[in-house]
Design an enzyme around this catalytic site. Structure first.
Site, mmCIF file in Angstrom:
data_model
loop_
_atom_site.group_PDB
_atom_site.id
_atom_site.type_symbol
_atom_site.label_atom_id
_atom_site.label_comp_id
_atom_site.label_asym_id
_atom_site.label_seq_id
_atom_site.Cartn_x
_atom_site.Cartn_y
_atom_site.Cartn_z
ATOM 1 N N GLU A 1 0.853 -1.192 0.000
ATOM 2 C CA GLU A 1 0.000 0.000 0.000
ATOM 3 C C GLU A 1 0.889 1.243 0.000
ATOM 4 O OE1 GLU A 1 -3.093 -0.253 -1.132
ATOM 5 O OE2 GLU A 1 -3.680 -1.522 0.547
ATOM 6 N N GLY B 1 -16.363 4.716 -2.578
ATOM 7 C CA GLY B 1 -15.654 5.267 -1.418
ATOM 8 C C GLY B 1 -15.242 4.218 -0.405
ATOM 9 N N SER C 1 -13.667 2.083 -7.211
ATOM 10 C CA SER C 1 -14.754 2.305 -8.159
ATOM 11 C C SER C 1 -14.343 3.368 -9.169
ATOM 12 C CB SER C 1 -16.028 2.735 -7.421
ATOM 13 O OG SER C 1 -15.760 3.834 -6.593
ATOM 14 N N GLU D 1 -7.314 10.974 -13.424
ATOM 15 C CA GLU D 1 -7.467 11.185 -11.981
ATOM 16 C C GLU D 1 -6.555 12.330 -11.505
ATOM 17 O OE1 GLU D 1 -8.855 7.891 -10.257
ATOM 18 O OE2 GLU D 1 -8.488 8.479 -8.199
ATOM 19 N N ASP E 1 -4.348 0.938 -9.283
ATOM 20 C CA ASP E 1 -5.778 0.642 -9.406
ATOM 21 C C ASP E 1 -6.180 0.425 -10.861
ATOM 22 O OD1 ASP E 1 -5.634 1.179 -6.758
ATOM 23 O OD2 ASP E 1 -6.630 3.126 -6.876
ATOM 24 N N SER F 1 -25.929 7.647 -15.687
ATOM 25 C CA SER F 1 -25.667 6.721 -14.586
ATOM 26 C C SER F 1 -26.991 6.193 -14.061
ATOM 27 C CB SER F 1 -24.914 7.439 -13.457
ATOM 28 O OG SER F 1 -25.062 6.700 -12.262
HETATM 29 C C1 GLA Z 1 -5.253 4.593 -3.921
HETATM 30 C C2 GLA Z 1 -4.483 5.032 -5.161
HETATM 31 C C3 GLA Z 1 -3.440 3.982 -5.537
HETATM 32 C C4 GLA Z 1 -2.555 3.612 -4.352
HETATM 33 C C5 GLA Z 1 -3.425 3.304 -3.125
HETATM 34 C C6 GLA Z 1 -2.599 3.086 -1.893
HETATM 35 O O1 GLA Z 1 -6.017 3.465 -4.191
HETATM 36 O O2 GLA Z 1 -5.344 5.238 -6.241
HETATM 37 O O3 GLA Z 1 -2.649 4.444 -6.614
HETATM 38 O O4 GLA Z 1 -1.632 4.612 -4.080
HETATM 39 O O5 GLA Z 1 -4.363 4.329 -2.859
HETATM 40 O O6 GLA Z 1 -1.818 1.948 -2.024
#
Ligand code: GLA
Length: 370
Positions: free
Chosen positions: A17, A105, A110, A143, A155, A52
């Site tokens: 993480e 969230g 998502s 993003e 992600d 949506s």
């Molecule tokens: C979010 C971000 C990812 C990553 C995580 C933490 O999900 O979008 O890029 O940094 O937090 O691991």
């Protein structure tokens, strides 16, 4: 004209993480919760409309007039379309409708699922010819530039590139990746949703990124080869313990150790050593709580509740932090018993109602024509 149906999944991250934007390693996989998008042509050359079903809302825009909005779900979509148009002039008018069963969230991405669903969908629908990694990067950039969250690449990569029954070991510097088989046997991934809603665009995520960059700038003074925390060893870090501020030291220590934990987790998975994997998850949580400081009392409670339970091998906060879900490696038969004790205790402690689901490691974005 044919319609294109795209399924774009959310993700879990087994471990690793806040390592992605530090050029480190992550171990995510897509899950069996997804946004379904349906694309159809309209008569217009430049107008598109996105509806949506979950929100009961739509918006329309002109492909030539894209710009970030103050806030809202539109930005994920607008940002991706902008990114696609920078690479291709083949887009024209279309209608898209969305329906999702990914909890919003909750730290299961998502937002990346939405970005990648639009990117993969329009790439296919208009035959743009962009490769999957380019689409992943377009999602990430959307993003950054439209939503304002300086996220890493994990992600979007997981949403597009996952393979059923595997996690992806991704090197976020080179983008080299391998699929690691998940042999969970009698165990499963239980996600417990704290219903504390985080917002990644909230300043803390970007603050963490900034702190990592500050630590690197200091360490580079004597180690010019260090380009990111990925390059920092535990020995270097100890040398810098009294040079860095306490906060920068703790942030860096977490990232350096979390990267090592990802590689240890791969060893544990390859030798089907689930207890060891679980122990790494608990260690990761402790680091996220005390050193990286991205947990919250509600999730600490959910994790602590599992500690003496031999049926739970590991538990930790997952995703960007400050709320969302805990990820638990738990015996399949122990899920209902844990929840029946945890839900009332959590309600009593925080006045909030828990929800949960078992996440199945799944394949990445898929599509079909109807
Ligand atoms: C979010 C971000 C990812 C990553 C995580 C933490 O999900 O979008 O890029 O940094 O937090 O691991």
């Amino acid at each position: 004209m044919e319609n294109l149906i795209v399924k774009s999944p959310g993700r879990i991250n087994l471990i690793g993480e806040h390592t992605d934007y530090n050029d480190g390693f992550v171990l995510p996989t897509a899950i069996d919760k997804a946004i379904t998008l349906s694309f159809a042509k309209n008569d217009s050359e430049y107008n598109f409309e996105v509806f949506s079903k979950d929100l009961g809302k739509s918006f329309q825009t002109d492909l030539r007039k894209l710009e970030p909005q103050d806030s809202g779900w539109e930005n994920y979509i607008l940002g991706v379309i902008d990114g696609l148009q920078q690479r291709s002039d083949k887009l024209s008018g279309f209608n898209c409708s969305l329906k999702s069963d990914i909890p919003i969230g909750s730290g299961v991405s998502s937002s990346a699922a939405l970005e990648c669903g639009i990117a993969v969908g329009l790439n296919e629908f208009f035959n743009l010819g962009l490769d999957p990694i380019s689409l992943v990067k377009i999602g990430q950039k959307a993003e950054h530039n439209y939503v304002g969250a300086k996220c890493g690449i994990m992600d979007q990569f997981a949403s597009v590139m996952s393979r059923v029954g595997h996690v992806i070991l991704l090197d976020c510097r080179s983008l080299d990746y391998t699929y690691v088989p998940l042999e969970l046997g009698e165990y499963c991934f239980l996600l417990v949703n704290s219903h504390v809603h985080h917002s990644l665009a909230s300043t803390e995520y970007n603050v963490r990124r900034q702190q990592c960059a500050e630590a690197v700038a200091i360490i580079r003074k004597s180690y010019p080869e260090v380009g990111s925390l990925r390059d920092v060893t535990t020995t270097m870090l100890e040398e810098y313990k009294n040079v860095l501020t306490d906060t920068l030291y703790r942030r860096s220590k977490f990232v350096v150790e979390e990267n090592l934990r990802v590689l240890d987790a791969v060893t544990a998975l390859n030798s089907v050593d689930l207890p060891n994997l679980g122990a790494l998850l608990y260690q990761s949580h402790t680091g996220l709580r005390d050193e990286y400081e991205v947990s919250c009392p509600e999730i600490d409670y959910l994790v602590d509740f599992t500690r003496d339970n031999p049926e739970v091998l590991g538990s930790r906060i997952m995703g960007g932090g400050f709320g969302g879900c805990s990820l638990n490696v738990i015996h399949k038969k122990a899920v209902s018993n844990l929840i029946s004790r945890l839900a009332p205790a959590y309600k009593q402690e925080f006045g909030k109602t828990l929800s949960w689901f078992v996440a199945k490691p799944s394949g990445g974005t898929s599509f079909s024509w109807t």
